[in-house]
Every structure is written in structure tokens, then in C-alpha cells.
Design an enzyme around this catalytic site. Structure first.
Site, PDB file in Angstrom:
ATOM      1  N   LYS A 191       0.820  -1.214   0.000  1.00 36.30           N
ATOM      2  CA  LYS A 191       0.000   0.000   0.000  1.00 36.30           C
ATOM      3  C   LYS A 191       0.855   1.266   0.000  1.00 36.30           C
ATOM      4  O   LYS A 191       0.597   2.197  -0.763  1.00 36.30           O
ATOM      5  CB  LYS A 191      -0.930   0.009   1.222  1.00 36.30           C
ATOM      6  CG  LYS A 191      -2.056  -1.012   1.161  1.00 36.30           C
ATOM      7  CD  LYS A 191      -3.027  -0.846   2.310  1.00 36.30           C
ATOM      8  CE  LYS A 191      -2.455  -1.308   3.637  1.00 36.30           C
ATOM      9  NZ  LYS A 191      -2.311  -2.762   3.721  1.00 36.30           N
ATOM     10  N   THR A 192       1.841   1.303   0.868  1.00 31.98           N
ATOM     11  CA  THR A 192       2.624   2.528   1.014  1.00 31.98           C
ATOM     12  C   THR A 192       3.429   2.842  -0.235  1.00 31.98           C
ATOM     13  O   THR A 192       3.420   3.980  -0.727  1.00 31.98           O
ATOM     14  CB  THR A 192       3.562   2.414   2.230  1.00 31.98           C
ATOM     15  OG1 THR A 192       2.767   2.314   3.415  1.00 31.98           O
ATOM     16  CG2 THR A 192       4.463   3.631   2.342  1.00 31.98           C
ATOM     17  N   GLU A 233      -3.688   5.738   1.396  1.00 31.71           N
ATOM     18  CA  GLU A 233      -3.795   4.328   1.735  1.00 31.71           C
ATOM     19  C   GLU A 233      -5.165   4.066   2.347  1.00 31.71           C
ATOM     20  O   GLU A 233      -5.701   4.896   3.077  1.00 31.71           O
ATOM     21  CB  GLU A 233      -2.710   3.931   2.734  1.00 31.71           C
ATOM     22  CG  GLU A 233      -1.316   3.960   2.167  1.00 31.71           C
ATOM     23  CD  GLU A 233      -0.297   3.430   3.153  1.00 31.71           C
ATOM     24  OE1 GLU A 233      -0.604   2.445   3.855  1.00 31.71           O
ATOM     25  OE2 GLU A 233       0.799   4.004   3.210  1.00 31.71           O
TER      26      GLU A 233
END
Length: 494
Positions: free
Chosen positions: A128-129, A172
Site C-alpha cells: 500500500k505505502t 492508503e
């Protein structure tokens, strides 16, 4: 999180929050939201017990930081924001409710900040990051000035959040506590769906149901982007298409809309060829190694292309991506030992990271210092974690970091260490923070790679390891290790 209180996107705006107080403001997620609110002109205070790196920047932006948790911190406050890590009986949270203040989960406040923007929400078990940061930089390269909140700092930008002037908001979307269901994105990205967060969902099937719901929340003219190489994501994708949702896929699969070929990863970075709907787009690359990062980057490439960004601009934005702090981050080189920090704590991401680090180590050995994150995950995925750690030459394993959790007999770091498929002399359980640097120094040799791995607070260990490695070497011990003393500044965080 108390789901009964959840407020969906679009009901509030950031400016509706008034004077905001954030409990535990120093963590990456909370500090990013605080930075975003401050740059939008929203007054923010926060409380902490530790001097996290992000606090200095928040003070510089005008934030008020209290180094204590106390009811007096709430005086003059309109809205109190908390994260899932904050217990319901926390002194400030309980007092906020007693006073009748507006109380919001971090995700609810983030949803309020998205109001009026076209949101690109990135979800998935891993990636995600990095995916969020890559999309952000590509949109910046295209001159679209996005707002963003990321669970880690982009190394080049030096920030984990920003209030942009453009129409897009990149963030996110955390599935761990169902808070990703608060958002109403224009684009929903699903990097992968694997067994995790079963303390919330109970079963993988329930987790996949939540991802399906996440995909249905996109705006009518929006779309979903998903990984064609991930079985879980493809099960979710099939159901979304049955529901009439628009889904675009990426990966090495022949069926992917954006198909990758000739993926090559070296210490200098990762590169691949890409074709969209059969039309060759040429080569894409980024100066950070890792096949898994290449795959994550494809989701950012596909998203940007479907939003109308020129392929050459997309490629330039990706090539400029310097990485995200705590994702394959080189902390320094001391006496020939390279020290990295890596956020991975799930077996799949651990395996991918350790494979990449082994390539980087070359002829040297790989020494991993791992702090497991959450008891339920360590218990449920112990065998898979142990197998991943077995990719290292030396494993130093700490006790599980699980705030508020109870460790049952036979669980935790001791059990995980025993399960790692390495000879006894090549693995060790070290429960005390202050003993870890000395243990690493006894094992590390010139040419080796040492990596601290896991969720915070293990990120604070790298500097102590380098300090210990920098001390004058003592005579080589019979086992071949160079013996040094542990850093005198080592401290206990447990």
C-alpha cells in the site's frame, strides 16, 4: 474501531472539525493526517509519550505537542481523533466522550479531508505505502498537484502528507479494521488479498467479502485496479465484474490489461517492459530493487494511464521515485557492514524483501533482526514467518510488539525462533532491546548486510546498531565473529 460510530466520506469536511486534538500523534498514520490538517489551516494539537521523528515537523507547522496524556490537553478542543491502537479507556479518549466532544477515528477524519476531491484509495495486504507513493509522484510529475496521505515518508519529498491544489487525493485505505469501507473513491486499487487481520475478519472469505465491498464503493464513473497475478485479488475481481463494476488488471498474466514482461531486478533497481491492451508502451524502471516493487509500480502506471496521464510522463515519474523510508532503506555503512531498515512483517512481504536483500548482499551474509508485529499474526502465521526468516544466514528475533495483547504460554518470540529452519548457532531470541546491538555485532562481519525488519518501534534500532558496529573491534572470537560491546546508549522500549 467502534464501527457504530463510523462516519462515511462526504458528510464532514476538514474545516468542519474545528480545533483538533490527536491522541498518539507521533505515529506515521496520525502524523500524516496531522500534517495534512495543519497545512489546510486546521488548528491541531496532539499528545505523545515518546519523541517521534515526525513531531519536530508538526511543531514547525504550528502544531501543539503535549508530551503527556492528560485531560487538560482537551481544553478548547472541538474534535478528538484517535487510532485503532488507542484503547477505549484511554484517559483522553474517555474524557472527550464525557465532555461530549466530537470523537472520530483517524479514518473518519481522513474521509472528511477527502470531501470534494477525487480519491485514489490504495488497499491490499502488501504494497500500500509504496504504491501510494508512486502514484503520488507520477501525478506530481504530470503537474496535477495531488493531496496525499501515505503510511511512510517518500524519501525525496521527505513527507508523508501534503495538501495539494489539484483535484486528486491519494491515500492508503487500511483494511485491518474495516476503515477502508469509509471512503468513496474514484479509483480503488487492490494490490493483493491474502490471509491477514483474521482477528477482525475471522476467515479469508470474510476478508475477501470486505474487499468486494470496497470495490463497489467507487464513484459511478470510477474504476478498480487489481493485480492479475494474485489469486485473492482475482477472486475479488471476478465478483466485482459480476456486479457490473469496471476493473482493470496488471501483472505478468497473459490476461492482464497492463501486461509486464522481462522484469529485471538488480541492486540498482527494477525495470520491465509493459503493454496496455496489447499495445507496447516501452520500458518502465525505478531506482529501487525488488521484483515485488516492480509489480506494485505497475498498479500506479495503470492507474495513471487510465486517468489520462501521458505514458512518457508516467515513466518519468516512476523513474524519479527514490523509495519510501522504512522500505528497503539503507541506514548506513559501518566498518563494511551495510545496515538496512525494512517495514515488512507479513510472511509474503518478508520473503520478497529478504530475497532482494540477499541479492544485494552478494558474497556477504544476510543478518536479519526481526520484531514480530501482533500476537495473533505471529501465532497464525508462525510457520510462514519462520520459513521467510530461514532465508537469512543469521536471525536475531525479538519479542512480539503487540500493544494491548496478551501473550499466551508457548506463543511469541521464543516459539517463532524455535521454528526458524536455521542451525541453533545461527538464530537467537533476544527479548531485551538493549541486548540486540551487541548480539548483532557479534554476528556481523565485513561485507554483510544487516536489516532491521518489522513494524515500529524496530525502526529506531538502526542507529543503535550502527553506533555499536562503529566501536573498535575486539579480537576475533573462536566462532569467527568480531566481538564488540553493545552501544552504551541502547535503551529498552518494551
Amino acid at each position: 474501531m467502534e464501527t457504530a460510530e463510523m462516519i462515511p466520506a462526504g458528510v464532514l469536511t476538514a474545516e468542519d472539525l474545528g480545533r483538533v486534538h490527536m491522541i498518539g500523534v507521533g505515529g506515521v498514520g496520525m502524523s500524516g493526517l496531522a500534517r495534512l490538517l495543519l497545512t489546510r489551516g486546521v488548528p491541531v494539537s496532539g499528545s505523545e509519550l515518546r519523541e517521534w521523528p515526525a513531531l519536530a515537523a508538526l511543531r514547525a507547522l504550528g502544531g501543539t505537542i503535549y508530551m503527556s496524556h492528560d485531560v487538560s490537553n482537551l481544553d478548547g478542543v472541538d474534535t478528538v481523533i484517535y487510532s485503532t491502537a488507542i484503547p477505549a479507556d484511554h484517559v483522553e479518549l474517555a474524557e472527550a466522550r464525557r465532555r461530549g466532544l466530537r470523537v472520530l477515528h483517524r479514518s473518519e477524519a481522513l474521509a472528511a479531508s477527502m470531501t470534494g476531491r477525487r480519491t485514489i484509495a490504495v488497499a491490499g495486504t502488501h504494497g500500500k505505502t509504496t504504491t501510494t507513493s508512486m502514484i503520488t509522484l507520477i501525478l506530481q510529475q504530470a503537474g496535477l498537484a495531488p493531496s496525499f496521505v501515505i503510511g511512510g515518508e517518500i524519501s525525496e519529498v521527505g513527507s508523508n502528507a501534503h495538501h495539494g491544489t489539484g483535484e486528486f487525493f491519494v491515500a492508503e485505505a487500511d483494511e485491518s479494521d474495516r476503515s477502508f469501507l469509509l471512503y468513496r473513491p474514484h479509483v480503488s486499487i487492490i494490490t493483493n488479498v491474502e490471509e491477514d487481520h483474521l482477528n477482525t475478519y475471522g476467515t479469508l472469505a470474510n476478508l475477501e467479502d470486505a474487499f468486494v465491498e470496497f470495490g463497489t464503493l467507487v464513484e459511478p464513473d470510477g474504476f478498480v485496479v487489481a493485480c492479475a497475478d494474485d489469486p485473492g485479488a482475482m477472486r475479488v475481481t471476478a465478483r466485482l465484474r459480476e456486479l457490473g463494476r469496471t476493473v482493470f488488471t496488471y501483472g505478468e498474466s497473459p490476461d492482464a490489461d497492463l501486461r509486464l514482461t522481462d522484469i529485471t531486478t538488480t541492486a540498482a533497481g527494477v525495470r520491465y517492459l509493459a503493454a496496455l491492451d496489447g499495445q507496447e508502451l516501452g520500458e518502465f524502471s525505478m531506482p529501487v530493487p525488488g521484483r515485488h516493487l516492480g509489480l506494485n509500480s505497475a498498479s500506479a502506471v495503470l492507474t495513471a494511464l487510465k486517468l489520462g496521464v501521458d505514458p512518457e510522463v508516467v515513466a518519468a515519474g516512476l523513474a524519479a521515485h527514490p523509495g519510501v523510508r522504512r522500505r528497503f532503506e539503507l541506514k548506513g555503512i559501518v566498518n563494511g557492514v551495510r545496515v538496512y531498515d525494512e517495514y515488512a512483517y507479513h510472511p509474503t512481504s518478508m520473503t520478497a524483501a529478504l530475497h532482494t536483500l540477499r541479492e544485494v548482499a552478494g558474497d556477504g551474509r544476510l543478518v536479519v533482526v526481526f520484531q514480530p508485529y501482533r500476537m495473533y499474526r505471529t501465532r497464525d502465521l508462525q510457520e510462514e514467518m519462520a520459513t521467510a526468516l530461514g532465508l537469512a544466514d543469521e536471525a536475531v528475533i525479538m519479542e512480539v510488539f503487540g500493544p494491548g495483547e496478551v501473550r499466551e504460554p508457548g506463543e511469541g518470540g521464543v516459539a517463532l525462533t524455535a521454528a526458524v529452519p536455521l542451525p541453533p548457532e545461527q538464530k537467537i531470541f533476544v527479548p531485551s532491546w538493549e541486548d540486540v546491538p551487541g548480539e548483532v555485532v557479534r554476528r556481523a562481519r565485513e561485507g554483510d548486510v544487516v536489516v532491521t525488519m518489522g513494524a515500529p518501534p524496530i525502526s529506531l534500532m538502526g542507529d543503535e546498531l550502527m553506533a555499536a558496529l562503529a566501536e573498535p573491534a575486539e579480537p576475533v572470537s573462536p566462532n569467527g565473529y568480531v566481538a564488540r560491546h553493545a552501544s552504551p546508549d541502547a535503551r529498552e522500549l518494551g
